[in-house]
Scaffold this motif. Structure first.
Motif, PDB file in Angstrom:
ATOM      1  N   MET A  68      33.340  55.477  29.675  1.00  0.00           N
ATOM      2  CA  MET A  68      34.219  55.912  30.880  1.00  0.00           C
ATOM      3  C   MET A  68      34.500  54.860  31.868  1.00  0.00           C
ATOM      4  O   MET A  68      35.633  54.608  32.406  1.00  0.00           O
ATOM      5  CB  MET A  68      33.586  56.992  31.587  1.00  0.00           C
ATOM      6  N   LEU A  69      33.398  53.957  32.310  1.00  0.00           N
ATOM      7  CA  LEU A  69      33.657  52.836  33.167  1.00  0.00           C
ATOM      8  C   LEU A  69      34.689  51.886  32.745  1.00  0.00           C
ATOM      9  O   LEU A  69      35.769  51.587  33.529  1.00  0.00           O
ATOM     10  CB  LEU A  69      32.327  52.211  33.429  1.00  0.00           C
ATOM     11  N   ALA A  70      34.670  51.475  31.634  1.00  0.00           N
ATOM     12  CA  ALA A  70      35.540  50.696  30.762  1.00  0.00           C
ATOM     13  C   ALA A  70      37.142  51.219  30.856  1.00  0.00           C
ATOM     14  O   ALA A  70      38.076  50.602  31.156  1.00  0.00           O
ATOM     15  CB  ALA A  70      35.206  50.321  29.316  1.00  0.00           C
ATOM     16  N   GLN A  71      37.182  52.586  30.459  1.00  0.00           N
ATOM     17  CA  GLN A  71      38.411  53.217  30.629  1.00  0.00           C
ATOM     18  C   GLN A  71      39.175  53.260  32.218  1.00  0.00           C
ATOM     19  O   GLN A  71      40.187  53.115  32.417  1.00  0.00           O
ATOM     20  CB  GLN A  71      38.331  54.649  30.211  1.00  0.00           C
ATOM     21  N   GLN A  72      38.006  53.433  32.827  1.00  0.00           N
ATOM     22  CA  GLN A  72      38.531  53.508  34.561  1.00  0.00           C
ATOM     23  C   GLN A  72      38.902  52.226  35.172  1.00  0.00           C
ATOM     24  O   GLN A  72      39.705  51.942  36.017  1.00  0.00           O
ATOM     25  CB  GLN A  72      37.661  54.004  35.201  1.00  0.00           C
ATOM     26  N   LEU A  73      38.363  50.939  34.616  1.00  0.00           N
ATOM     27  CA  LEU A  73      38.125  49.642  35.310  1.00  0.00           C
ATOM     28  C   LEU A  73      38.944  48.736  34.677  1.00  0.00           C
ATOM     29  O   LEU A  73      39.233  47.944  35.393  1.00  0.00           O
ATOM     30  CB  LEU A  73      36.717  49.432  35.566  1.00  0.00           C
ATOM     31  N   TRP A  74      39.364  48.993  33.329  1.00  0.00           N
ATOM     32  CA  TRP A  74      39.943  47.614  32.815  1.00  0.00           C
ATOM     33  C   TRP A  74      41.409  47.337  33.721  1.00  0.00           C
ATOM     34  O   TRP A  74      41.670  46.337  33.726  1.00  0.00           O
ATOM     35  CB  TRP A  74      40.369  48.124  31.520  1.00  0.00           C
ATOM     36  N   LEU A  75      42.130  48.435  33.808  1.00  0.00           N
ATOM     37  CA  LEU A  75      43.278  48.369  34.636  1.00  0.00           C
ATOM     38  C   LEU A  75      43.205  47.642  35.852  1.00  0.00           C
ATOM     39  O   LEU A  75      43.848  46.653  36.288  1.00  0.00           O
ATOM     40  CB  LEU A  75      44.145  49.664  34.586  1.00  0.00           C
ATOM     41  N   PRO A  76      42.311  48.359  36.946  1.00  0.00           N
ATOM     42  CA  PRO A  76      42.088  47.582  38.331  1.00  0.00           C
ATOM     43  C   PRO A  76      41.405  46.317  38.031  1.00  0.00           C
ATOM     44  O   PRO A  76      42.215  45.316  38.691  1.00  0.00           O
ATOM     45  CB  PRO A  76      40.980  48.452  38.872  1.00  0.00           C
ATOM     46  N   GLY A  77      40.762  45.995  36.779  1.00  0.00           N
ATOM     47  CA  GLY A  77      40.297  44.750  36.840  1.00  0.00           C
ATOM     48  C   GLY A  77      41.435  43.645  36.514  1.00  0.00           C
ATOM     49  O   GLY A  77      41.521  42.546  36.870  1.00  0.00           O
ATOM     50  N   VAL A  78      42.307  43.967  35.563  1.00  0.00           N
ATOM     51  CA  VAL A  78      43.326  43.068  34.893  1.00  0.00           C
ATOM     52  C   VAL A  78      44.199  42.777  36.162  1.00  0.00           C
ATOM     53  O   VAL A  78      44.910  41.700  36.279  1.00  0.00           O
ATOM     54  CB  VAL A  78      44.062  43.489  33.588  1.00  0.00           C
ATOM     55  N   ALA A  79      44.702  43.883  36.809  1.00  0.00           N
ATOM     56  CA  ALA A  79      45.558  43.809  37.774  1.00  0.00           C
ATOM     57  C   ALA A  79      45.101  42.986  38.911  1.00  0.00           C
ATOM     58  O   ALA A  79      45.959  42.309  39.645  1.00  0.00           O
ATOM     59  CB  ALA A  79      46.110  45.214  38.292  1.00  0.00           C
ATOM     60  N   VAL A  89      43.126  40.435  38.925  1.00  0.00           N
ATOM     61  CA  VAL A  89      42.983  39.090  38.304  1.00  0.00           C
ATOM     62  C   VAL A  89      44.716  38.549  38.427  1.00  0.00           C
ATOM     63  O   VAL A  89      44.811  37.553  38.972  1.00  0.00           O
ATOM     64  CB  VAL A  89      42.524  38.804  37.129  1.00  0.00           C
ATOM     65  N   LEU A  90      45.520  39.152  37.798  1.00  0.00           N
ATOM     66  CA  LEU A  90      46.690  38.850  37.960  1.00  0.00           C
ATOM     67  C   LEU A  90      47.420  38.878  39.213  1.00  0.00           C
ATOM     68  O   LEU A  90      47.893  37.709  39.720  1.00  0.00           O
ATOM     69  CB  LEU A  90      47.718  39.537  37.052  1.00  0.00           C
ATOM     70  N   ILE A  91      47.252  39.702  39.966  1.00  0.00           N
ATOM     71  CA  ILE A  91      47.663  40.062  41.491  1.00  0.00           C
ATOM     72  C   ILE A  91      47.249  38.776  42.265  1.00  0.00           C
ATOM     73  O   ILE A  91      47.778  38.185  43.135  1.00  0.00           O
ATOM     74  CB  ILE A  91      47.599  41.145  42.049  1.00  0.00           C
ATOM     75  N   GLY A  92      45.820  38.546  42.197  1.00  0.00           N
ATOM     76  CA  GLY A  92      45.124  37.509  43.055  1.00  0.00           C
ATOM     77  C   GLY A  92      45.468  36.128  42.551  1.00  0.00           C
ATOM     78  O   GLY A  92      46.021  35.383  43.657  1.00  0.00           O
ATOM     79  N   MET A  93      45.822  35.756  41.377  1.00  0.00           N
ATOM     80  CA  MET A  93      46.580  34.667  41.115  1.00  0.00           C
ATOM     81  C   MET A  93      47.827  34.522  41.376  1.00  0.00           C
ATOM     82  O   MET A  93      48.082  33.067  41.732  1.00  0.00           O
ATOM     83  CB  MET A  93      46.047  34.409  39.476  1.00  0.00           C
ATOM     84  N   ALA A  94      48.542  35.440  41.332  1.00  0.00           N
ATOM     85  CA  ALA A  94      50.097  35.217  41.671  1.00  0.00           C
ATOM     86  C   ALA A  94      49.981  35.118  43.326  1.00  0.00           C
ATOM     87  O   ALA A  94      50.846  34.153  43.645  1.00  0.00           O
ATOM     88  CB  ALA A  94      50.724  36.350  41.468  1.00  0.00           C
ATOM     89  N   LEU A  95      49.172  35.842  44.103  1.00  0.00           N
ATOM     90  CA  LEU A  95      49.212  35.563  45.541  1.00  0.00           C
ATOM     91  C   LEU A  95      48.679  34.273  45.762  1.00  0.00           C
ATOM     92  O   LEU A  95      49.510  33.601  46.805  1.00  0.00           O
ATOM     93  CB  LEU A  95      48.480  36.748  46.196  1.00  0.00           C
ATOM     94  N   THR A  96      47.788  33.643  45.227  1.00  0.00           N
ATOM     95  CA  THR A  96      47.306  32.374  45.690  1.00  0.00           C
ATOM     96  C   THR A  96      48.322  31.380  45.282  1.00  0.00           C
ATOM     97  O   THR A  96      48.682  30.451  46.243  1.00  0.00           O
ATOM     98  CB  THR A  96      45.799  32.223  44.913  1.00  0.00           C
ATOM     99  N   VAL A 102      40.943  37.561  44.707  1.00  0.00           N
ATOM    100  CA  VAL A 102      40.835  38.398  43.145  1.00  0.00           C
ATOM    101  C   VAL A 102      39.916  39.437  43.501  1.00  0.00           C
ATOM    102  O   VAL A 102      40.143  40.662  43.193  1.00  0.00           O
ATOM    103  CB  VAL A 102      40.500  37.724  42.122  1.00  0.00           C
ATOM    104  N   LEU A 103      38.892  39.148  44.268  1.00  0.00           N
ATOM    105  CA  LEU A 103      37.745  39.949  44.876  1.00  0.00           C
ATOM    106  C   LEU A 103      38.354  41.039  45.551  1.00  0.00           C
ATOM    107  O   LEU A 103      37.910  42.277  45.520  1.00  0.00           O
ATOM    108  CB  LEU A 103      36.393  39.479  45.255  1.00  0.00           C
ATOM    109  N   ALA A 104      39.131  40.659  46.668  1.00  0.00           N
ATOM    110  CA  ALA A 104      39.688  41.575  47.607  1.00  0.00           C
ATOM    111  C   ALA A 104      40.585  42.489  46.959  1.00  0.00           C
ATOM    112  O   ALA A 104      40.700  43.909  47.270  1.00  0.00           O
ATOM    113  CB  ALA A 104      40.364  40.604  48.463  1.00  0.00           C
ATOM    114  N   CYS A 105      41.341  42.089  45.854  1.00  0.00           N
ATOM    115  CA  CYS A 105      42.292  42.977  45.367  1.00  0.00           C
ATOM    116  C   CYS A 105      41.525  43.867  44.484  1.00  0.00           C
ATOM    117  O   CYS A 105      42.083  45.091  44.361  1.00  0.00           O
ATOM    118  CB  CYS A 105      43.166  42.348  44.263  1.00  0.00           C
ATOM    119  N   TRP A 106      40.624  43.503  43.817  1.00  0.00           N
ATOM    120  CA  TRP A 106      39.464  44.493  43.100  1.00  0.00           C
ATOM    121  C   TRP A 106      38.898  45.377  44.026  1.00  0.00           C
ATOM    122  O   TRP A 106      38.989  46.799  43.534  1.00  0.00           O
ATOM    123  CB  TRP A 106      38.518  43.605  42.588  1.00  0.00           C
TER     124      TRP A 106
END
Length: 650
Positions: A422-433, A435-442, A458-462
């Protein structure tokens, strides 16, 4: 005038009432005597009234320049503006202690007035514990630190003036807010001790204590944020945190208090962590007392510390030993009664909150070690040792990064048991997003992926995205999504707002720590310096007369991409009463950056040493603090805390 004597007598009467408050209701609760327990509320009101009278008497002495009072003469001046004369009440050791006991009496009164739904014996015990704490501080003031001591005869006619560092709006509001947090943890402590005395360590106790603890935590958050803001613009160096020992003294109870707020939530909802929650309540208040000892004992050198003699520090140290020793002894006697009412799995919200609690407590222990280790080495005659930012940053930052990871996971997890799938299903999208958003903003901000900045964003976006995911989960099964938004509790939205504040704070810390720019140079009229698209042109300086100071005021014209943008006026002030020289920085604030200009020393031919700084996203530090404060106050205002709830029998 006899106003100071009236203040002293009022303080003595407050002490007498605190002695009655500490004994009569407590004996009544032990014997089941309802009449004696009923004395708790009127005694609390009387204690507050006489403490307020004493405080107002000292305020009158400051407002009307009664320099026959030693404390007034040492911290005020006839040329001081009236609002600084009033804030000078807490500008020194004696007056700040009087503010402390006034706030303690106010918290005691608030508990007395807002506890109508609590059992009579619990209220009696809580207020009695507050009375015992008050006794210690009243005795401290009356025997070692009276603010009403007189000059007899021959008192000064003008006064020595308030410390120029404290002649600032930030120091009008910062100490009261900080003390509201410090002293507020006395309420959490009192509820914990009352629960230990009565044997009622259950969900009801946690529910009663939780809003008071959250309000205290919110005030302490605001106080720390205001202190950081004051240091940034008043001290002239442009920093917002220096791991100063006195800064650490306020951070330590905040870290343990944050753990306590979350632990109380688990105890209330699931009936677990009882012993851990009690210990956190004891340690949060004990660390508040430790901070008081460090600031007032004379063992520290800091711009925040009060210069006090060691005898006063010894008094607080004895009080600290009594509070910690007595409460831990009571805890040891009652530990066998603290059994969990339910169980939970290794992967559950309870476990994840426990992990974050441990990380917060370990972080506090690390800060405590770095703060007192040099004092221990010095006391043992092993030389002078300094523990600076490299130690704190090397240990504190990784611990907080790990905590942010678990914070996001905890938002999605369920009570009692959560499946890994359940955690994997719930967290994979926020986790990937994240990382991508954090790297793009930086990358979009700096054109590079600096490791610490990237990690922070990345952690703030997380944290933000997992919070949004949790909100989505709460609404996805509702037919009316908009209506569902308004059906969530205030405590839930307070939590979300506080977590958002953490994310905003992390972004600010990451960017301002890495991408700040500074230029130190000699500038004479007509000289200019360009960096970050801004051109600073020094147009000279002029003499300015203030109410109790004279000033050399620099005039700096700022261009943005060669277009006129702003005028900035940094100052070098001489406070005439004491001869102190102070730097007043000029700041052009912005949502995404601050321009910061400070004057150094004068040079020949009208030139000055000038410091120019560009501080990206520094305002996000205090915005994050404000969001956390409002989140805490919103959570504490949840109506369910005011509903009557009877505890289970011991």
């Amino acid at each position: 005038m006899i106003i100071p004597e009236l203040g002293e007598y009022a303080l003595i009467l407050a002490l007498c009432l605190s002695i009655l408050l500490a004994t009569v209701p407590l004996v009544g609760a032990t014997r089941g005597n309802a009449l004696w327990m009923d004395f708790a509320r009127p005694l609390s009101k009387g204690m507050f009234f006489f403490t307020l009278v004493s405080f107002l008497c000292l305020g009158w002495s400051f407002l009307y320049n009664d320099f026959s009072v030693v404390y007034v003469a040492s911290n005020s001046n006839t040329a001081l503006p009236w609002y600084f004369r009033l804030s000078a009440i807490w500008g020194g050791h004696e007056g700040s202690l009087l503010l402390w006991v006034l706030i303690l009496a106010a918290w005691t009164l608030a508990v007395a007035l807002k506890s109508r739904n609590l059992p009579q014996d619990i209220v009696a015990r809580v207020l009695a514990v507050m009375g015992w704490i008050a006794i210690g501080f009243y005795l401290f003031i009356l025997f070692t630190s009276s603010p009403f001591e007189r000059y007899l005869p021959g008192f000064p006619q003008e006064g020595a003036d308030l410390n120029p560092l404290l002649q600032d709006f930030g120091l009008i509001v910062h100490p009261p807010m900080l003390y509201m947090g410090y002293v507020g943890f006395a309420v959490s402590f009192a509820f914990a001790i009352a629960a230990l005395l009565s044997g009622r360590l259950d969900a009801a106790w946690a529910r009663w204590s939780r809003p008071w603890t959250t309000v205290a935590w919110a005030f302490l958050t605001l106080g720390i944020a205001l202190g950081s803001w004051w240091a940034y613009y008043e001290l002239g160096w442009g920093g917002w945190w220096f791991w100063d020992p006195v800064e650490n003294a306020s951070l330590m109870p905040w870290l343990v208090g944050t753990a306590l707020v979350h632990s109380l939530a688990v105890t209330e909802k699931r009936g677990v962590f009882k012993s851990w929650t009690v210990l956190l309540a004891i340690f949060a208040f004990s660390l508040s007392l430790l901070g008081t000892f460090l600031v007032r004992s004379g063992v520290l050198t800091s711009v925040h510390a009060f210069a006090s003699d060691p005898e006063r520090g010894l008094f607080i140290l004895i009080m600290l030993v009594v509070v910690i020793g007595g409460s831990l002894l009571l805890y040891a006697f009652r530990a066998g009664q603290m059994r969990s009412e339910s169980s939970f799995g290794l992967l559950s919200r309870e476990s994840l909150l426990l992990v974050n609690n441990v990380l917060l407590v370990v972080s506090c222990a690390m800060v405590l070690l770095g703060t007192i280790y040099p004092l221990i080495i010095d006391a043992l005659g092993m030389g002078k040792l300094s523990v600076g930012p490299p130690y704190f940053n090397a240990l504190f930052v990784p611990l907080m990064a790990i905590m942010l990871v678990f914070m996001g996971i905890g938002m999605i997890s369920r009570w009692k048991q959560t499946s890994l799938k359940m955690l994997a299903q719930q967290l994979w999208l926020p986790g990937v997003a994240a990382v991508l958003i954090g790297m793009a903003l930086t990358w979009s901000y700096s054109g590079e992926l600096a490791p610490w900045v990237t990690l922070g964003i990345v952690l703030a976006c997380w944290v933000v995205l997992t919070g949004m995911r949790d909100q989505y989960n709460r609404l996805r099964h509702r037919s009316e999504k908009l209506a569902g938004l308004f059906k969530q509790s205030r405590s839930y939205y307070g939590m979300q707002l506080a977590h958002l504040g953490v994310a905003v704070l992390v972004v600010g810390v990451a960017l301002v720590s890495v991408y700040s720019e500074q230029r130190d140079l000699r500038m004479q009229p007509g000289d200019s310096m360009t960096f970050r698209d801004y051109t600073f042109i020094f147009e000279g300086s002029k003499h300015v007369e203030g109410p109790n100071y004279t000033s050399d005021q620099g005039q700096i014209k700022v261009l943005y991409r060669d277009e006129p943008y702003a005028e900035m006026y940094p100052e070098k002030r001489l406070y005439t009463a004491r001869g102190n020289v102070m730097t007043e920085a000029a700041i052009d604030p912005g949502f995404t950056r601050d321009l910061y200009v400070a004057l150094g020393e004068p040079r020949e031919n009208g030139a000055w040493a000038v410091r120019l700084q560009y501080k990206p996203y520094v305002r996000w530090l205090w915005l994050g603090g404000l969001l956390m404060t409002f989140g805490g106050l919103l959570a504490a205002s949840d109506p369910r805390y005011r509903k009557r709830l009877r505890p289970a029998a011991a």
